[in-house]
Design a protein around this motif. Structure first.
Motif, PDB file in Angstrom:
ATOM      1  N   VAL A 112       0.844  -1.193   0.000  1.00 17.69           N
ATOM      2  CA  VAL A 112       0.000   0.000   0.000  1.00 17.69           C
ATOM      3  C   VAL A 112       0.875   1.237   0.000  1.00 17.69           C
ATOM      4  O   VAL A 112       1.807   1.343   0.797  1.00 17.69           O
ATOM      5  N   SER A 114       0.814   5.495   0.139  1.00 15.71           N
ATOM      6  CA  SER A 114       0.081   6.764   0.252  1.00 15.71           C
ATOM      7  C   SER A 114       0.952   7.862  -0.336  1.00 15.71           C
ATOM      8  O   SER A 114       0.730   8.308  -1.444  1.00 15.71           O
ATOM      9  N   GLY A 115       1.996   8.292   0.401  1.00 14.30           N
ATOM     10  CA  GLY A 115       2.851   9.368  -0.102  1.00 14.30           C
ATOM     11  C   GLY A 115       4.187   8.895  -0.670  1.00 14.30           C
ATOM     12  O   GLY A 115       4.952   9.696  -1.198  1.00 14.30           O
ATOM     13  N   GLY A 116       4.512   7.610  -0.527  1.00 11.29           N
ATOM     14  CA  GLY A 116       5.712   7.047  -1.134  1.00 11.29           C
ATOM     15  C   GLY A 116       7.030   7.461  -0.499  1.00 11.29           C
ATOM     16  O   GLY A 116       8.085   7.302  -1.100  1.00 11.29           O
ATOM     17  N   HIS A 117       7.010   7.968   0.761  1.00 12.83           N
ATOM     18  CA  HIS A 117       8.249   8.459   1.378  1.00 12.83           C
ATOM     19  C   HIS A 117       8.977   7.400   2.188  1.00 12.83           C
ATOM     20  O   HIS A 117       9.963   7.705   2.853  1.00 12.83           O
ATOM     21  N   ASP A 118       8.493   6.178   2.175  1.00 16.57           N
ATOM     22  CA  ASP A 118       9.154   5.138   2.955  1.00 16.57           C
ATOM     23  C   ASP A 118      10.649   5.095   2.659  1.00 16.57           C
ATOM     24  O   ASP A 118      11.053   5.041   1.498  1.00 16.57           O
ATOM     25  N   SER A 123       6.666   0.624   0.418  1.00 21.15           N
ATOM     26  CA  SER A 123       5.319   0.815  -0.131  1.00 21.15           C
ATOM     27  C   SER A 123       5.259   0.539  -1.632  1.00 21.15           C
ATOM     28  O   SER A 123       4.173   0.433  -2.193  1.00 21.15           O
ATOM     29  N   LEU A 180       7.426  18.047   8.844  1.00 22.70           N
ATOM     30  CA  LEU A 180       8.033  19.270   8.322  1.00 22.70           C
ATOM     31  C   LEU A 180       8.067  19.250   6.801  1.00 22.70           C
ATOM     32  O   LEU A 180       8.011  20.286   6.153  1.00 22.70           O
ATOM     33  N   GLY A 185       2.753  11.548   2.751  1.00 24.00           N
ATOM     34  CA  GLY A 185       1.374  11.078   2.666  1.00 24.00           C
ATOM     35  C   GLY A 185       0.835  10.834   4.067  1.00 24.00           C
ATOM     36  O   GLY A 185       1.516  10.210   4.877  1.00 24.00           O
ATOM     37  N   GLY A 188       0.861   6.882   5.431  1.00 25.57           N
ATOM     38  CA  GLY A 188       2.038   6.262   6.035  1.00 25.57           C
ATOM     39  C   GLY A 188       2.595   7.093   7.178  1.00 25.57           C
ATOM     40  O   GLY A 188       3.025   6.563   8.202  1.00 25.57           O
ATOM     41  N   HIS A 189       2.580   8.397   7.010  1.00 27.34           N
ATOM     42  CA  HIS A 189       3.210   9.314   7.967  1.00 27.34           C
ATOM     43  C   HIS A 189       2.627   9.178   9.377  1.00 27.34           C
ATOM     44  O   HIS A 189       3.350   8.921  10.341  1.00 27.34           O
ATOM     45  N   TYR A 195       6.192  13.586  13.542  1.00 26.18           N
ATOM     46  CA  TYR A 195       6.645  14.718  14.347  1.00 26.18           C
ATOM     47  C   TYR A 195       6.869  15.934  13.447  1.00 26.18           C
ATOM     48  O   TYR A 195       7.078  15.811  12.241  1.00 26.18           O
ATOM     49  N   GLY A 241       1.522  -0.465   7.223  1.00 22.21           N
ATOM     50  CA  GLY A 241       1.582  -1.757   6.549  1.00 22.21           C
ATOM     51  C   GLY A 241       1.513  -2.988   7.424  1.00 22.21           C
ATOM     52  O   GLY A 241       1.864  -4.071   6.972  1.00 22.21           O
ATOM     53  N   ILE A 246      -5.290   2.298   6.253  1.00 23.41           N
ATOM     54  CA  ILE A 246      -5.966   3.509   6.718  1.00 23.41           C
ATOM     55  C   ILE A 246      -6.634   4.157   5.509  1.00 23.41           C
ATOM     56  O   ILE A 246      -5.979   4.396   4.485  1.00 23.41           O
ATOM     57  N   TYR A 478      13.536   5.527  15.226  1.00 24.57           N
ATOM     58  CA  TYR A 478      12.199   6.032  14.844  1.00 24.57           C
ATOM     59  C   TYR A 478      11.650   5.190  13.701  1.00 24.57           C
ATOM     60  O   TYR A 478      12.270   5.107  12.642  1.00 24.57           O
ATOM     61  N   ASN A 480       9.391   5.633  11.562  1.00 25.24           N
ATOM     62  CA  ASN A 480       9.163   6.310  10.280  1.00 25.24           C
ATOM     63  C   ASN A 480      10.474   6.547   9.520  1.00 25.24           C
ATOM     64  O   ASN A 480      10.441   6.925   8.346  1.00 25.24           O
TER      65      ASN A 480
HETATM   66  C1  LIG Z   1      12.022  13.833   2.615  1.00 26.50           C
HETATM   67  C2  LIG Z   1      11.390  13.211   3.817  1.00 26.50           C
HETATM   68  C3  LIG Z   1      11.058  14.001   4.903  1.00 26.50           C
HETATM   69  C4  LIG Z   1      10.459  13.466   6.032  1.00 26.50           C
HETATM   70  N1  LIG Z   1      10.115  14.279   7.075  1.00 26.50           N
HETATM   71  C5  LIG Z   1       9.483  13.769   8.149  1.00 26.50           C
HETATM   72  C6  LIG Z   1       9.037  14.600   9.219  1.00 26.50           C
HETATM   73  O1  LIG Z   1       9.203  15.815   9.191  1.00 26.50           O
HETATM   74  N2  LIG Z   1       8.411  14.034  10.267  1.00 26.50           N
HETATM   75  C7  LIG Z   1       8.194  12.687  10.340  1.00 26.50           C
HETATM   76  O2  LIG Z   1       7.612  12.225  11.317  1.00 26.50           O
HETATM   77  N3  LIG Z   1       8.593  11.873   9.348  1.00 26.50           N
HETATM   78  C8  LIG Z   1       9.220  12.376   8.253  1.00 26.50           C
HETATM   79  N4  LIG Z   1       9.602  11.544   7.241  1.00 26.50           N
HETATM   80  C9  LIG Z   1       9.336  10.093   7.365  1.00 26.50           C
HETATM   81  C10 LIG Z   1       7.880   9.775   6.986  1.00 26.50           C
HETATM   82  O3  LIG Z   1       7.026  10.087   8.054  1.00 26.50           O
HETATM   83  C11 LIG Z   1       7.735   8.288   6.637  1.00 26.50           C
HETATM   84  O4  LIG Z   1       8.556   7.969   5.560  1.00 26.50           O
HETATM   85  C12 LIG Z   1       6.278   7.924   6.349  1.00 26.50           C
HETATM   86  O5  LIG Z   1       6.136   6.536   6.433  1.00 26.50           O
HETATM   87  C13 LIG Z   1       5.848   8.427   5.000  1.00 26.50           C
HETATM   88  O6  LIG Z   1       4.501   8.167   4.728  1.00 26.50           O
HETATM   89  P1  LIG Z   1       4.028   8.066   3.199  1.00 26.50           P
HETATM   90  O7  LIG Z   1       2.588   7.786   3.169  1.00 26.50           O
HETATM   91  O8  LIG Z   1       4.541   9.245   2.463  1.00 26.50           O
HETATM   92  O9  LIG Z   1       4.903   6.828   2.719  1.00 26.50           O
HETATM   93  P2  LIG Z   1       4.576   5.438   2.001  1.00 26.50           P
HETATM   94  O10 LIG Z   1       5.899   5.042   1.428  1.00 26.50           O
HETATM   95  O11 LIG Z   1       3.422   5.525   1.097  1.00 26.50           O
HETATM   96  O12 LIG Z   1       4.213   4.500   3.204  1.00 26.50           O
HETATM   97  C14 LIG Z   1       5.080   4.229   4.287  1.00 26.50           C
HETATM   98  C15 LIG Z   1       4.693   2.904   4.945  1.00 26.50           C
HETATM   99  O13 LIG Z   1       3.343   2.952   5.391  1.00 26.50           O
HETATM  100  C16 LIG Z   1       2.540   2.011   4.674  1.00 26.50           C
HETATM  101  N5  LIG Z   1       1.305   2.700   4.289  1.00 26.50           N
HETATM  102  C17 LIG Z   1       1.163   3.660   3.345  1.00 26.50           C
HETATM  103  N6  LIG Z   1      -0.107   4.058   3.291  1.00 26.50           N
HETATM  104  C18 LIG Z   1      -0.772   3.353   4.223  1.00 26.50           C
HETATM  105  C19 LIG Z   1      -2.136   3.339   4.627  1.00 26.50           C
HETATM  106  N7  LIG Z   1      -3.043   4.118   4.050  1.00 26.50           N
HETATM  107  N8  LIG Z   1      -2.494   2.479   5.623  1.00 26.50           N
HETATM  108  C20 LIG Z   1      -1.573   1.683   6.208  1.00 26.50           C
HETATM  109  N9  LIG Z   1      -0.282   1.645   5.852  1.00 26.50           N
HETATM  110  C21 LIG Z   1       0.116   2.489   4.872  1.00 26.50           C
HETATM  111  C22 LIG Z   1       3.360   1.607   3.469  1.00 26.50           C
HETATM  112  O14 LIG Z   1       3.005   0.332   2.995  1.00 26.50           O
HETATM  113  C23 LIG Z   1       4.765   1.696   4.007  1.00 26.50           C
HETATM  114  O15 LIG Z   1       5.055   0.553   4.769  1.00 26.50           O
HETATM  115  C24 LIG Z   1      10.199  12.067   6.097  1.00 26.50           C
HETATM  116  C25 LIG Z   1      10.532  11.271   4.996  1.00 26.50           C
HETATM  117  C26 LIG Z   1      11.134  11.820   3.863  1.00 26.50           C
HETATM  118  C27 LIG Z   1      11.486  10.948   2.702  1.00 26.50           C
END
Ligand SMILES: Cc1cc2nc3c(=O)[nH]c(=O)nc-3n(C[C@H](O)[C@H](O)[C@H](O)COP(=O)(O)OP(=O)(O)OC[C@H]3O[C@@H](n4cnc5c(N)ncnc54)[C@H](O)[C@@H]3O)c2cc1C
Ligand SMILES: *[C@@H]1O[C@H](CO)[C@@H](O)[C@H](O)[C@H]1NC(C)=O
Ligand SMILES: *[C@@H]1O[C@H](CO)[C@@H](O)[C@H](O)[C@H]1NC(C)=O
Length: 553
Positions: A112, A114-118, A123, A180, A185, A188-189, A195, A241, A246, A478, A480
């Motif tokens: 799954v 959401s924002g792809g920042h893993d 993800s 920040l 997304g 995942g966040h 934070y 995940g 969510i 952490y 995340n």
């Molecule tokens: C440039 C950058 C800056 C960042 N800054 C911060 C920050 O300021 N504060 C902070 O706390 N963190 C920060 N992060 C870390 C960030 O919180 C995590 O990478 C977070 O998991 C990203 O969520 P996403 O939906 O974008 O990622 P995704 O890669 O989409 O998902 C992350 C994980 O969650 C799972 N997932 C995604 N969507 C769902 C869903 N809907 N339900 C259940 N599981 C799901 C995925 O399968 C994967 O395991 C940062 C990361 C990057 C790359």
């Protein structure tokens, strides 16, 4: 996938060349038909027919663009990295339910996004299961802000920047305390904590969630009441995940003043950086809760000595108040930084968000609606929590190691305030009272170098060097900032839950046990899984069904 089964008895008779041909051609046929079967299954399980255009397979010209769209870590987009069978981009919540039901039925592993920042690409890449598909929530991104009830319902595919924008659009004195970086997304966040610059005043994003809707392993949509307090606890900090998908979060908005002050003051080694940072370590967690001063540390050119390097420590801050009050607080608590009136920028909360995210001054807040990421890199990161100040000699050793790497970066993030007031077991995120600050170590590089290993070794060495200065037993991390060096789940292992105690207690301390119990209760067959998902504790039943039924993978 049974198409691919070849009786091992005949294997030796088949020439290897023929085998390769057979495998690759039948894989293609099998994947095309799996996509067909999946679509058919979705339609059987949906109230509305699912458009064909919500699918994208590798033979589609837009596949790479879509796969790359939100993916942050370029390491996991390289040609050698496994690719999904297809990407499904649901348009409705009910499509997500159907996708769970169908991937279970067809035994296709589901990731799954959401924002792809893993940090480890979890993800959009599975290194442990094949085939796999991506459920990309990018089109499920509505944000409904209700100022009267001080809350917002936000869909998982929205970015946190869109959430901030939609709040600020309705009120200049409401905000939300999360990340920040504005392209994160919320799906995942927030599942990992979330934070940001208001954490010392209001805690984490996950601390401010009041309800949610998730799709569970049986394809049901559950809200807080229906899922119960155990599962609602686990999804607020237990990491993405592992427990369900969510769909929506209900967020509690927080008050922000109409004037917020930001500043960035940089000090190099020649400007006493080491002594000032030593002092920051002693005050950062004790400062007024309205004040958040993080330190961004990297290697810079030395302007005093041509051709030499220095370490730059940039104090990057947000203050929930005006410059006069900020200057008074700084004069009393941290005069060593030498903050002056002309360093301070008074602005609105939403513009302070843009400032902290690193947008150039004057960028209109509407940029947040593009949901575009600003940090696409080949990178590797790690995290630590610091509970005692690092002595100056320790810092000096750290500078030496930074000089060994081309693009090293550290971000030191202050704790204290509300973070220290919330109990360690309130939600799974456990790094609370006693934490002075968190360190994030990063190294980034260009593909052209083709020497990934050197960077991975460098950061490991740095991490070893830091061991005596940071939290111990467990050495906290952490979730995340996902780090697979801390350990991964072996495929189909019935002892994963024992091996996971290593990384599990680093991310969750004493909360890991409860996470295992919740997982075992809500997803005993381990449908939601990845390299570092919370494993269930096996029963003899789940053991029997846990092993692979497929011939080849
Ligand atoms: C440039 C950058 C800056 C960042 N800054 C911060 C920050 O300021 N504060 C902070 O706390 N963190 C920060 N992060 C870390 C960030 O919180 C995590 O990478 C977070 O998991 C990203 O969520 P996403 O939906 O974008 O990622 P995704 O890669 O989409 O998902 C992350 C994980 O969650 C799972 N997932 C995604 N969507 C769902 C869903 N809907 N339900 C259940 N599981 C799901 C995925 O399968 C994967 O395991 C940062 C990361 C990057 C790359
Ligand atoms: C290719 O994928 C896009 C979605 O990215 C979709 O709209 C289009 O219909 C797909 N085309 C084919 C031929 O599958
Ligand atoms: C794991 O499974 C193997 C058989 O596959 C079995 O021998 C072993 O006892 C199991 N271990 C645990 C801890 O259940």
């Amino acid at each position: 996938m049974r198409v691919l089964f070849i009786n091992p008895k005949y294997k030796s008779f088949v020439s290897s060349l023929f085998l390769v041909f057979l495998l690759s051609s039948s894989t293609w046929v099998a994947s095309a038909s799996l996509q067909e079967s999946f679509l058919q299954c979705l339609n059987e399980n949906s109230q509305f027919s699912v458009p064909y255009s919500t699918f994208c397979a590798p033979n589609n010209a837009t596949f790479n663009t879509l796969l790359q769209s939100s993916a942050q870590n370029l390491r996991y987009l390289e040609a050698s990295v496994p690719k999904p069978l297809f990407i499904f981009t649901p348009l409705l919540d009910s499509n997500v339910q159907a996708a769970v039901i169908c991937s279970k039925q067809l035994k296709i592993h589901l990731r799954v996004r959401s924002g792809g920042h893993d940090y480890e690409g979890l993800s959009y890449v599975s290194q442990i299961e094949s085939p796999f598909i991506i459920l990309d929530l990018a089109k499920l991104r509505s944000v409904k802000v209700d100022i009267d009830s001080n809350s917002a319902w936000v869909q998982a595919g929205a970015t946190i920047g869109e959430v901030y924008y939609r709040i600020a659009e309705k009120s200049k004195v409401h905000g939300f305390p999360a990340g920040l970086c504005t392209s994160l997304g919320v799906g995942g966040h927030i599942t990992g904590g979330a934070y940001g610059s208001m954490m010392r005043k209001y805690g984490l994003g996950a601390d401010n969630v009041v309800d949610a809707r998730i799709v569970d392993a049986n394809g049901r949509i559950l809200d807080r009441e229906a899922m119960g307090e155990d599962l609602f606890w686990a999804i607020r900090g237990g990491g993405g995940g592992s427990f369900g998908i969510i769909l929506w979060w209900k967020l509690n908005l927080v008050p922000v003043p109409s004037i917020v002050t930001v500043f960035t003051v940089a000090k190099t080694l020649e400007q006493d950086a080491t002594k000032i940072l030593y002092k920051w370590q002693q005050v950062a967690d004790k400062l007024d809760e309205d004040l958040f001063i993080r330190v961004i540390i990297n290697v810079a050119a030395n302007t005093d000595k041509k051709g030499q390097k220095t370490v730059s420590t940039a104090y990057n801050a947000q203050f929930l108040g005006n410059a006069n009050r900020l200057l008074k607080i700084m004069g009393e608590s941290f005069p060593e930084l030498g903050l002056t009136r002309k360093d301070c920028i008074e602005t609105s909360w939403i513009k302070s968000v843009l400032y902290i995210a690193g947008y150039p001054s004057g960028t209109p807040p509407e940029v947040l609606l593009q949901g575009k990421s600003t940090f696409k890199n080949f990178f590797k990161a790690k995290s630590d929590f610091v509970r005692d100040p690092i002595p100056e000699t320790g810092l000096e050793g750290l500078w030496k190691r930074l000089y060994e790497e081309e693009s090293p970066l550290m971000i030191w993030n202050p704790y204290g305030g509300m973070m220290a007031k919330i109990s360690e077991t309130q939600i799974p995120f456990p790094h609370r009272r006693g934490v002075l600050y968190k360190i994030q170590y990063l190294t980034t590089w260009q593909k052209e170098e083709g020497n990934e290993d050197r960077h991975l070794q460098w950061i490991k060495k740095l991490y070893n060097y830091m061991a005596p200065y940071v939290s111990q037993l467990p050495r906290e991390a952490y979730v995340n900032y996902r780090d697979l060096d801390l350990g991964i789940n072996e495929k189909n292992s019935n002892t994963s839950y024992i091996e996971a105690i290593g990384w599990g207690t680093r991310y969750f301390r004493q909360n890991f046990g409860r996470l295992l119990r919740v997982k075992t209760k809500v997803d005993p067959d381990n449908f939601f899984r990845h390299e570092q998902s919370i494993p269930p504790i096996p029963t003899s039943e789940s053991l029997r069904f846990g092993s692979s039924e497929r011939g080849f993978d």
